[in-house]
Design a protein around this motif. Structure first.
Motif, PDB file in Angstrom:
ATOM      1  N   VAL A 153       0.841  -1.197   0.000  1.00 47.09           N
ATOM      2  CA  VAL A 153       0.000   0.000   0.000  1.00 47.09           C
ATOM      3  C   VAL A 153       0.874   1.245   0.000  1.00 47.09           C
ATOM      4  O   VAL A 153       2.064   1.189   0.336  1.00 47.09           O
ATOM      5  CB  VAL A 153      -0.943   0.023   1.223  1.00 47.09           C
ATOM      6  N   SER A 154       0.288   2.344  -0.400  1.00 44.34           N
ATOM      7  CA  SER A 154       0.975   3.639  -0.341  1.00 44.34           C
ATOM      8  C   SER A 154       0.521   4.355   0.926  1.00 44.34           C
ATOM      9  O   SER A 154      -0.670   4.364   1.253  1.00 44.34           O
ATOM     10  CB  SER A 154       0.638   4.481  -1.577  1.00 44.34           C
ATOM     11  N   ARG A 155       1.481   4.961   1.618  1.00 41.95           N
ATOM     12  CA  ARG A 155       1.171   5.632   2.886  1.00 41.95           C
ATOM     13  C   ARG A 155       1.951   6.943   2.971  1.00 41.95           C
ATOM     14  O   ARG A 155       3.106   7.012   2.547  1.00 41.95           O
ATOM     15  CB  ARG A 155       1.544   4.726   4.059  1.00 41.95           C
ATOM     16  N   LEU A 156       1.314   7.967   3.523  1.00 36.70           N
ATOM     17  CA  LEU A 156       2.007   9.233   3.771  1.00 36.70           C
ATOM     18  C   LEU A 156       2.738   9.145   5.095  1.00 36.70           C
ATOM     19  O   LEU A 156       2.146   8.809   6.125  1.00 36.70           O
ATOM     20  CB  LEU A 156       1.003  10.393   3.794  1.00 36.70           C
ATOM     21  N   GLY A 171       4.848  13.920   5.061  1.00 32.57           N
ATOM     22  CA  GLY A 171       3.952  14.073   3.929  1.00 32.57           C
ATOM     23  C   GLY A 171       4.438  13.425   2.656  1.00 32.57           C
ATOM     24  O   GLY A 171       3.905  13.683   1.570  1.00 32.57           O
ATOM     25  N   VAL A 172       5.445  12.547   2.777  1.00 29.19           N
ATOM     26  CA  VAL A 172       6.000  11.848   1.624  1.00 29.19           C
ATOM     27  C   VAL A 172       5.325  10.485   1.488  1.00 29.19           C
ATOM     28  O   VAL A 172       5.143   9.768   2.481  1.00 29.19           O
ATOM     29  CB  VAL A 172       7.525  11.675   1.763  1.00 29.19           C
ATOM     30  N   THR A 173       4.948  10.142   0.249  1.00 27.22           N
ATOM     31  CA  THR A 173       4.312   8.843   0.005  1.00 27.22           C
ATOM     32  C   THR A 173       5.373   7.748  -0.012  1.00 27.22           C
ATOM     33  O   THR A 173       6.361   7.846  -0.737  1.00 27.22           O
ATOM     34  CB  THR A 173       3.559   8.853  -1.326  1.00 27.22           C
TER      35      THR A 173
END
Length: 291
Positions: free
Chosen positions: A186-189, A193-195
């Motif tokens: 999954v993509s997460r911040l 604030g960086v993915t």
């Protein structure tokens, strides 16, 4: 012209030999059930028979391939179905743990069951087929797809190779899903604030850690990420189902093709017994007359 006695007997002997040869050929046809007993009988038909037999052997090879594909895809489908079932239970527990009425001790109890579920999923992700090959490891089928790490969550150890097996002259069918296709990260911040990318099992381990520390933010984030993991599994499951449908369709095509080829071969090669027996009787009468 006067026919000498020697010439008469020579011709009679030749005629007798021809009749005997024809009778022997017919008898051989009856014993084998084939019109063509050796290529020199009818070279054109013999060549066609050879081509048909070669094509039938090729179709048989494709049928063997497709059976192997079906077995492997069904094993993958079973693993993904079981994983989805476990994931649903994990989601239920996560939603339950997010209830503010639960205390720290209750959440720790839930985390114990969730840890067991997580371990079940690791085992399913490392499922093997009937030949002992790992289903979700790409081309690295002799090693587990996911391996536990000393200081972190299980990591994907396979590669991104998608293997295809030919089932006709023009068509191939995929036989595997890579680990990252089925057990999608999954993509997460992050805090800045960086993915960033977060592995399938790291999501679960972060959620379990949030339960143990009663961290509401981690629990709520984990619930949302579990949905993403489930969506990835559902997509992989659907793709395997599509491939299995292709297997069913191609199986019918191969069966029809093989049947048509065998029918054509039979019409060329197989003997008409009634005609052959009549012919043999006539040849026997000719032989008796010649004798």
């Amino acid at each position: 012209m006067k026919v000498s006695t020697s010439l008469f007997f020579e011709r009679a002997s030749a005629q007798l030999g021809n009749v005997q040869g024809s009778l022997a050929k017919t008898q051989e046809q009856l014993s084998t059930g084939k019109q063509i007993t050796k290529p020199s009988d009818e070279p054109d038909k013999a060549s066609l028979v050879t081509r048909l037999e070669s094509e039938i052997a090729r179709q048989k090879s494709y049928q063997g391939n497709i059976k192997s594909i079906e077995i492997r895809l069904m094993a993958g489908e079973t693993a993904l179905t079981s994983t989805s079932d476990v994931m649903f239970r994990m989601k239920e527990l996560a939603v339950q743990a997010a209830n503010d009425t639960l205390g720290a001790a209750d959440r720790k109890t839930i985390s114990l069951e969730m840890t067991e579920l997580r371990n079940q999923i690791v085992s399913l992700a490392n499922s093997q087929d009937s030949n002992g090959n790992y289903l979700f490891a790409g081309s690295r089928v002799k090693q587990p797809a996911f391996a536990e790490t000393a200081n972190g969550s299980p990591m994907y150890m396979g590669d991104q190779t998608r293997m295809n097996v030919r089932v006709s002259e023009q068509q191939s069918i995929p036989v595997n899903r890579t680990g990252t296709d089925a057990f999608v990260p999954v993509s997460r911040l992050d805090k800045n604030g960086v993915t960033i990318g977060v592995g399938f099992f790291q999501v679960m381990d972060n959620l379990i850690a949030g339960l143990n520390t009663a961290n509401g933010n981690d629990i709520r984030r984990g619930i949302g990420e579990l949905d993403t993991l489930q969506n990835g599994l559902s997509l992989a499951h659907a793709q395997v189902g599509t491939n299995l449908n292709m297997v069913d369709q191609q199986t019918m095509i191969l069966e029809d093709t093989a049947l048509n080829l065998k029918s054509t071969l039979s019409s060329i090669e197989d003997l008409d017994y009634a005609s052959a027996i009549t012919k043999m009787n006539q040849q026997m009468m000719s032989l008796e007359a010649a004798q």
